[in-house]
Motif scaffolding. Structure first.
Motif, short mmCIF file in Angstrom:
data_model
loop_
_atom_site.label_atom_id
_atom_site.label_comp_id
_atom_site.label_asym_id
_atom_site.label_seq_id
_atom_site.Cartn_x
_atom_site.Cartn_y
_atom_site.Cartn_z
N LEU A 1 14.89 -6.76 -3.88
CA LEU A 1 13.87 -7.78 -3.66
C LEU A 1 12.70 -7.21 -2.87
CD1 LEU A 1 16.35 -10.60 -2.62
CD2 LEU A 1 15.41 -10.18 -4.90
N MET A 2 11.49 -7.38 -3.36
CA MET A 2 10.27 -6.90 -2.70
C MET A 2 9.56 -8.09 -2.06
SD MET A 2 10.20 -3.71 -3.19
CE MET A 2 10.56 -2.37 -4.28
N PHE A 3 9.58 -8.14 -0.74
CA PHE A 3 9.03 -9.28 -0.02
C PHE A 3 7.57 -9.09 0.39
CE2 PHE A 3 13.58 -9.94 0.40
CZ PHE A 3 13.67 -11.29 0.11
N GLU A 4 6.99 -7.98 0.09
CA GLU A 4 5.56 -7.71 0.28
C GLU A 4 5.03 -8.10 1.66
OE1 GLU A 4 3.70 -5.87 -1.70
OE2 GLU A 4 5.44 -5.61 -3.00
N GLY A 5 5.78 -7.73 2.70
CA GLY A 5 5.33 -7.97 4.07
C GLY A 5 6.18 -8.94 4.86
N ARG A 6 7.16 -9.58 4.22
CA ARG A 6 7.99 -10.59 4.92
C ARG A 6 9.47 -10.23 4.90
NH1 ARG A 6 6.64 -16.47 3.01
NH2 ARG A 6 7.66 -16.97 4.98
N CYS A 7 9.78 -8.95 4.72
CA CYS A 7 11.18 -8.54 4.56
C CYS A 7 12.01 -8.83 5.82
CB CYS A 7 11.25 -7.07 4.20
SG CYS A 7 12.92 -6.52 3.78
N GLU A 8 11.50 -8.46 6.97
CA GLU A 8 12.27 -8.68 8.20
C GLU A 8 12.53 -10.17 8.42
OE1 GLU A 8 12.80 -6.68 12.49
OE2 GLU A 8 10.99 -6.25 11.35
N PRO B 1 -4.87 1.96 2.94
CA PRO B 1 -4.22 0.81 2.29
C PRO B 1 -2.72 1.07 2.09
CG PRO B 1 -5.55 2.04 0.71
CD PRO B 1 -5.80 2.65 2.07
N GLY B 2 -1.98 0.02 2.03
CA GLY B 2 -0.54 0.14 1.82
C GLY B 2 0.23 -0.38 3.02
N PRO B 3 1.51 -0.16 3.01
CA PRO B 3 2.36 -0.72 4.06
C PRO B 3 2.07 -0.09 5.42
CG PRO B 3 3.62 0.78 2.69
CD PRO B 3 2.27 0.61 2.05
N MET B 4 2.24 -0.88 6.46
CA MET B 4 2.08 -0.39 7.83
C MET B 4 3.39 0.27 8.27
SD MET B 4 -1.02 -1.06 8.34
CE MET B 4 -1.11 -0.58 10.04
N PRO B 5 3.32 1.18 9.23
CA PRO B 5 4.51 1.93 9.65
C PRO B 5 5.70 1.07 10.08
CG PRO B 5 2.53 2.94 10.56
CD PRO B 5 2.11 1.65 9.91
N GLU B 6 5.46 -0.09 10.68
CA GLU B 6 6.56 -0.95 11.14
C GLU B 6 7.23 -1.73 10.02
OE1 GLU B 6 8.04 -1.21 14.13
OE2 GLU B 6 6.76 0.43 14.78
N ASP C 1 9.55 -4.31 2.06
CA ASP C 1 8.23 -4.93 2.15
C ASP C 1 7.34 -4.44 1.02
OD1 ASP C 1 8.13 -6.77 4.31
OD2 ASP C 1 8.26 -5.11 5.72
N GLY C 2 7.84 -3.52 0.21
CA GLY C 2 7.04 -2.98 -0.88
C GLY C 2 5.77 -2.37 -0.34
N MET C 3 4.65 -2.69 -0.92
CA MET C 3 3.36 -2.18 -0.47
C MET C 3 2.69 -3.11 0.53
SD MET C 3 3.13 0.76 -1.77
CE MET C 3 1.43 1.21 -1.53
N GLY C 4 3.40 -4.20 0.92
CA GLY C 4 2.85 -5.10 1.93
C GLY C 4 1.65 -5.89 1.47
N SER C 5 1.60 -6.20 0.19
CA SER C 5 0.43 -6.90 -0.37
C SER C 5 0.35 -8.37 0.05
CB SER C 5 0.47 -6.84 -1.90
OG SER C 5 1.51 -7.68 -2.40
N GLY C 6 1.45 -8.92 0.54
CA GLY C 6 1.47 -10.34 0.90
C GLY C 6 1.66 -11.25 -0.29
N LYS C 7 1.89 -10.69 -1.47
CA LYS C 7 2.00 -11.48 -2.70
C LYS C 7 3.32 -11.22 -3.41
CE LYS C 7 -2.96 -11.11 -3.23
NZ LYS C 7 -4.01 -10.34 -3.86
N ALA C 8 4.42 -11.64 -2.82
CA ALA C 8 5.73 -11.45 -3.46
C ALA C 8 5.84 -12.38 -4.67
CB ALA C 8 6.85 -11.75 -2.47
#
Length: 142
Positions: free
Chosen positions: A7-14, A52-57, A75-82
């Motif tokens: 599952l790619m949560f695009e920034g909301r994985c944690e 651009p892309g995911p942040m280190p954390e 978090d995938g690429m952290g696009s915010g659009k899962a």
């Protein structure tokens, strides 16, 4: 060979991992962050936070268990659009009461697509998209 959902949560994985711990009793086994990559510059998609892309954390890879099933997440690429189109995760609890508990927990902040109810094939069946948009089917015993 196994097939395991990723599952790619695009920034909301944690946030998702914490939610699944509470909602379905998930046991988080592995969490690796992008900053943990020993060679972030040498791996496409493993951003160092300079562009651009995911942040280190952000979570690069996680593994968690729900019952006897292993799921993976990022978090995938952290696009915010899962987007979780065209799939559903199915839970098969041992009782209608447990089906209700799980369904209600997953529905918290989500969207009920089909209320949990008795059907010709189950004492308790329902469909819900959780707060992250992941579609679930809860299928209680016959």
């Amino acid at each position: 060979m196994k097939v395991e959902p990723y599952l790619m949560f695009e920034g909301r994985c944690e946030e998702a991992l914490d939610f699944y711990r509470r909602a379905v009793g998930a046991e988080v086994k592995v969490v690796m962050r992008y900053k943990d990559n020993p060679d972030p510059a040498g791996a496409p998609g493993c951003a160092d936070g300079s562009g651009p892309g995911p942040m280190p954390e952000m979570v690069m890879h996680a593994e968690f268990a729900v019952g006897s099933t292993t799921l993976m997440a990022s978090d995938g690429m952290g696009s915010g659009k899962a987007k979780f189109d065209g799939i559903s995760l199915a839970l098969s609890p041992d009782s209608a009461d447990e089906a209700r508990r799980l369904f209600d927990a997953l529905a918290e902040g989500g969207q009920v697509q089909m209320p949990l109810a008795k059907t010709f094939f189950s004492q308790a069946f329902g469909m819900v998209a959780d707060r992250f948009g992941v579609p679930w089917m809860v299928v209680g015993p016959e």
